[in-house]
Design a protein around this motif. Structure first.
Motif, PDB file in Angstrom:
ATOM      1  N   GLU A  19       2.981   4.821   1.066  1.00 21.55           N
ATOM      2  CA  GLU A  19       3.135   6.039   0.283  1.00 21.55           C
ATOM      3  C   GLU A  19       2.157   7.134   0.695  1.00 21.55           C
ATOM      4  N   GLY A  20       1.401   6.910   1.784  1.00 13.64           N
ATOM      5  CA  GLY A  20       0.517   7.932   2.321  1.00 13.64           C
ATOM      6  C   GLY A  20      -0.933   7.836   1.894  1.00 13.64           C
ATOM      7  N   ARG A  21      -1.280   6.913   1.012  1.00 12.43           N
ATOM      8  CA  ARG A  21      -2.670   6.743   0.593  1.00 12.43           C
ATOM      9  C   ARG A  21      -3.460   6.048   1.693  1.00 12.43           C
ATOM     10  N   ILE A  48      -2.427  -2.315  -9.046  1.00 11.96           N
ATOM     11  CA  ILE A  48      -1.625  -2.885 -10.127  1.00 11.96           C
ATOM     12  C   ILE A  48      -0.408  -3.613  -9.566  1.00 11.96           C
ATOM     13  N   SER A  49       0.316  -2.954  -8.684  1.00  9.75           N
ATOM     14  CA  SER A  49       1.447  -3.618  -8.020  1.00  9.75           C
ATOM     15  C   SER A  49       1.113  -3.742  -6.537  1.00  9.75           C
ATOM     16  N   PRO A  50       1.562  -4.814  -5.904  1.00 11.45           N
ATOM     17  CA  PRO A  50       1.212  -5.025  -4.492  1.00 11.45           C
ATOM     18  C   PRO A  50       1.671  -3.856  -3.617  1.00 11.45           C
ATOM     19  N   PRO A  51       0.744  -3.207  -2.927  1.00 15.02           N
ATOM     20  CA  PRO A  51       1.120  -2.078  -2.077  1.00 15.02           C
ATOM     21  C   PRO A  51       1.722  -2.562  -0.757  1.00 15.02           C
ATOM     22  N   HIS A  52       2.442  -1.678  -0.118  1.00 13.25           N
ATOM     23  CA  HIS A  52       2.968  -1.965   1.209  1.00 13.25           C
ATOM     24  C   HIS A  52       1.979  -1.384   2.211  1.00 13.25           C
ATOM     25  N   ILE A  53       1.235  -2.261   2.872  1.00 12.20           N
ATOM     26  CA  ILE A  53       0.225  -1.825   3.839  1.00 12.20           C
ATOM     27  C   ILE A  53       0.926  -1.540   5.159  1.00 12.20           C
ATOM     28  N   LYS A  54       0.895  -0.284   5.556  1.00 13.74           N
ATOM     29  CA  LYS A  54       1.517   0.139   6.814  1.00 13.74           C
ATOM     30  C   LYS A  54       0.645  -0.277   8.005  1.00 13.74           C
ATOM     31  N   GLN A  55      -0.658  -0.104   7.842  1.00 14.87           N
ATOM     32  CA  GLN A  55      -1.583  -0.437   8.923  1.00 14.87           C
ATOM     33  C   GLN A  55      -2.951  -0.743   8.336  1.00 14.87           C
TER      34      GLN A  55
END
Length: 79
Positions: A19-21, A48-55
């Motif tokens: 999401e750009g963070r 809070i919810s598992p993030p999608h780690i891009k890198q």
């Protein structure tokens, strides 16, 4: 050499989320592999919810054998 016999390092990693963070994670570990695993676990506990780690990138690695080891992390600008 076993893990107990190796030196520990302070790692600074950056996680770019879909999401750009951008998150900066600092962990203590005895190997690069353990540092990445520990960073991912800390990110999961932090959100809070598992993030999608891009890198997930290793930015710096410093040995713990001396006093004063640390990082300066720029987080925002005040204007």
């Amino acid at each position: 050499m076993t893990e107990e016999q190796t030196e520990s390092y302070l790692y600074k990693l950056e996680a770019e989320l879909e999401e750009g963070r951008l998150l900066t994670v600092v962990v203590l570990a005895k190997s690069d592999e353990r540092a990445f695993s520990t960073a991912e676990n800390n990110i999961l506990r932090h959100t809070i919810s598992p993030p999608h780690i891009k890198q997930l990138s290793l930015v710096e690695k410093k040995p713990i054998g001396r006093q004063g080891v640390g990082y300066v992390i720029e987080t925002s600008h005040f204007g």
